[in-house]
Scaffold this active site. Structure first.
Site, PDB file in Angstrom:
ATOM      1  N   CYS A 125       0.820  -1.088  -0.107  1.00  0.00           N
ATOM      2  CA  CYS A 125       0.122   0.001   0.128  1.00  0.00           C
ATOM      3  C   CYS A 125       0.892   1.188  -0.010  1.00  0.00           C
ATOM      4  CB  CYS A 125      -0.826   0.136   1.288  1.00  0.00           C
ATOM      5  SG  CYS A 125      -1.940  -1.405   1.597  1.00  0.00           S
TER       6      CYS A 125
ATOM      7  N   ASN B  97       1.582  -0.071   5.438  1.00  0.00           N
ATOM      8  CA  ASN B  97       2.295  -0.459   4.180  1.00  0.00           C
ATOM      9  C   ASN B  97       3.028  -1.685   4.554  1.00  0.00           C
ATOM     10  OD1 ASN B  97       3.478  -0.960   1.463  1.00  0.00           O
ATOM     11  ND2 ASN B  97       4.926   0.508   1.945  1.00  0.00           N
ATOM     12  N   GLY B  98       2.714  -3.035   4.012  1.00  0.00           N
ATOM     13  CA  GLY B  98       3.839  -4.159   4.229  1.00  0.00           C
ATOM     14  C   GLY B  98       2.948  -5.281   4.390  1.00  0.00           C
TER      15      GLY B  98
ATOM     16  N   GLY C 299      14.990 -12.517  -4.762  1.00  0.00           N
ATOM     17  CA  GLY C 299      16.103 -12.973  -3.876  1.00  0.00           C
ATOM     18  C   GLY C 299      16.878 -11.981  -3.440  1.00  0.00           C
TER      19      GLY C 299
END
Length: 643
Positions: A2, A76-77, A364
């Site tokens: 977000c 956000n996350g 990665g």
């Protein structure tokens, strides 16, 4: 994933700022096109949000409220251990939840654990919570800085945002931090916590902040990535522990209510992630790309072979010089600050392709910093023969190196071998030396040098071996300033969430204790040796010992050919000549075309800054239009932009 934007008024005048915050929030639309939320909280706070729905899609709307309206949060996350934390909060405190998502777990955790909630979160995050009862705010950023958060202080109040562009309407775009311009020319990015604008700063990775209306923001470090390498009696036991921890991290990173894919290059890091992800989702899609240039610039064929070996579907794409030139202004706009890593461009395009199929991808990033994957990490071993000599002998050899002509074999070895690590290693990028910066900067300040950034970091890891110290410096500089910025911005440009299983606190616990001889070895040119051994049961044999390629981008080739006129036109017409000697850089470009030197990285660094300056300072270049109407364009546009 977000976008957040929060304003805390210093004088209870938040209602007068609601419309401006709502308008600025639209600059974050790409981070969360699914929902928009703007809330005025009393007269103190305006909280705005852009949501990309990943977990608990039907609920967990933001801004999110908790405890009968006492707390409100924008976030956000992703918190990967949210299910475990939720169960603990219910069992220990009788916590109640109105949603099934990870957002509410943060709020409940703050209610019961206070500021220390950040230490319990396993994931990537940046959030702001406002406590209406106490009229107090709290925010935090994840341990490794995966998710961004900027802040701006004005006489009216304090602002927080996921991207700097949403804060620019509230500050002077011409108020540049020329110290960070100098650092940018060396590092190819402005180092954390600063930005290219003096007034806008970043919340540092692994910190939480607390604040009240009208008072300064106080920051507290809650996480420090410390290495503790120690010998191992049973290497296989170490390899098994690495594999088991990484497998569990991949499993947790695949928690989502939307499709999850993975990036796939020719290297062991992304291939290992895909191999482990396939164990939990055999139908996982992988995405890779290459260039319309023959030779080592094209990883596509190798990545496709790896996908076939793993039994996963791979979707590949290629780009040429025209696509690169066309997309660069928009890429720079998404970045907020200039980052002169050419690998941004292929990442932008592979993210664009992935977003056509999935909402989340695994990457990665972080493996090289955690497990010592960069070739330069072998250098301390190769220099042992000269570094162990008495200082007087090394001083003599240093004098000899100065009289050896450039290009003669052995000169570089003597120079580096007689230079202390703290001076010779500034991180993964070292574009312009101080002597050349003095030539290129219009207002060169000799008191501002790259060691201003690295010296405090070296002091923090004193006593460790040189390779581990290099890892530590890269974690505090290169990883935060380059790797994670490009991963976040280039994916979110297409409303795509990138998750990074290597950058996990549990994975770091294992990586932090790996001894030097299990990281790098001169014989066989091995890097991240322990990780390669750990993954050799799940990764194709041809990939296990493949040398690291990075994300090779053919700017060296194209700047001498297809991109020369485009680059020269930008340098000739850019509006930042009062900061940089652009004619000098045009000379570097001409020398590059004529084969006198490989100046591609130096020229690219200035090209990116010129575009950034035109977009964010001069505001003369609109990145939302094609190159055909750009003032810095030299050729018609190819392709299109994503708005």
């Amino acid at each position: 994933m977000c976008g957040l934007l929060t304003y805390i008024s210093a004088d209870a005048s938040a209602p007068a700022h609601r419309a401006a915050i709502a308008e600025a929030n639209e600059r974050l639309h790409h981070r969360g096109p699914d929902e928009t939320g703007v809330e005025l909280i009393d007269n103190d706070v305006v909280i705005a949000h852009k949501r990309l729905s990943i977990i608990d899609v039907e609920s967990s709307h933001q801004p999110l409220w908790y405890a009968d309206g006492r707390y409100v949060m924008t976030y956000n996350g992703e918190i990967y251990n949210y299910k475990e934390l939720r169960a603990e909060l219910i069992e220990r405190f009788g916590a109640t939840f109105a949603t099934d998502g990870d957002s509410e777990v943060i709020l409940a955790g703050y209610h019961y654990w206070g500021a220390e909630v950040a230490t319990r979160l396993r994931g990537m995050f940046a959030f702001v919570i406002w406590d209406r009862q106490e009229r107090r705010g709290y925010g935090a950023r994840d341990p490794f800085g995966i998710k961004p958060m900027f802040h701006l202080h004005t006489h009216e109040g304090v602002y927080f945002s996921s991207e700097k562009k949403a804060l620019m309407p509230f500050t002077d775009p011409k108020d540049l931090d020329e110290k960070n311009l100098a650092h940018y020319l060396t590092l190819q990015y402005p180092p954390e916590p600063g930005t290219m604008h003096r007034a806008v700063q970043r919340i540092a990775a692994g910190h939480y902040v607390q604040f009240t209306a009208g008072s300064p923001v106080t920051a507290t470090k809650y996480f420090e990535p410390t290495f503790h390498p120690r010998p191992v009696d049973d290497p296989q036991r170490l390899y098994d522990e690495i594999l088991a921890t990484l497998r569990e991290s991949v499993r947790m990173h695949m928690r989502a209510d939307v499709p999850v894919g993975a990036f796939l290059s020719s290297g062991i890091d992304s291939t290992g992630v895909v191999a482990l992800a396939r164990e939990f989702n055999p139908d996982i899609l992988s995405f890779t790309m290459g260039f319309d240039v023959p030779g080592h610039y094209n990883e596509l064929d190798v990545a496709l072979e790896s996908a076939e070996h793993l039994g996963v579907k791979a979707i590949g794409t290629k780009i040429g010089a025209e696509e690169m030139m066309s997309a660069l202004p928009q890429i720079v706009w998404y970045l907020d600050d200039p980052v002169a890593d050419p690998a941004l461009v292929p990442l932008y395009f592979v993210a664009k392709k992935a977003a056509e199929y999935v909402t989340v991808v695994l990457g990665g990033e972080g493996a090289d910093e955690f497990f010592a994957g960069y070739p330069i990490y072998r250098e301390p071993l190769s220099l042992q023969s000269i570094q162990g000599l008495p200082r007087s002998v090394r001083s003599g050899l240093r004098a000899v190196s100065r009289v050896i002509p450039e290009g003669v074999k052995g000169k570089s070895f003597l120079e580096r071998g007689t230079t202390d690590l703290e001076t010779r290693f500034v991180g993964n990028a070292n574009i312009y030396a101080e002597e050349e910066k003095q030539r290129i900067l219009r207002r060169y300040d000799p008191s501002v040098v790259y060691t201003d950034i690295t010296a405090p970091i070296y002091a923090e890891c004193e006593g460790l071996d040189d390779t581990t110290r290099m890892q530590y410096v890269d974690m505090k500089t290169w990883l935060r300033g380059d790797i994670l910025v490009k991963a976040d911005r280039m994916s979110m440009a297409h409303s795509l969430e990138v998750r990074v299983p290597f950058l996990d606190v549990e994975v770091f616990k294992v990586a932090s204790k790996v001894p030097l001889d299990e990281k790098v070895r001169l014989r066989g040119n091995h890097t991240k040796y322990a990780l390669r051994q750990a993954l050799n049961k799940v990764v194709p044999p041809a990939i296990v010992n493949r040398p690291k390629m990075g994300f090779p981008t053919p700017t060296r080739v194209w700047l001498a050919a297809e991109m020369f006129e485009w680059a020269d036109h930008i340098l000739a017409t850019a509006g930042c000549g009062h900061l940089i000697d652009l004619e000098y850089v045009r000379g570097l470009l001409r020398d590059h075309r004529e084969g006198k030197a490989d100046n591609s990285r130096k020229v690219w660094t200035i090209l990116v800054f010129c575009l950034w300056h035109a977009i964010f300072v001069e505001q003369s270049l609109d990145p939302g239009v094609t190159r055909a109407t750009s003032q810095l364009a030299a050729k018609p546009a190819v392709g299109s932009y994503v708005n």
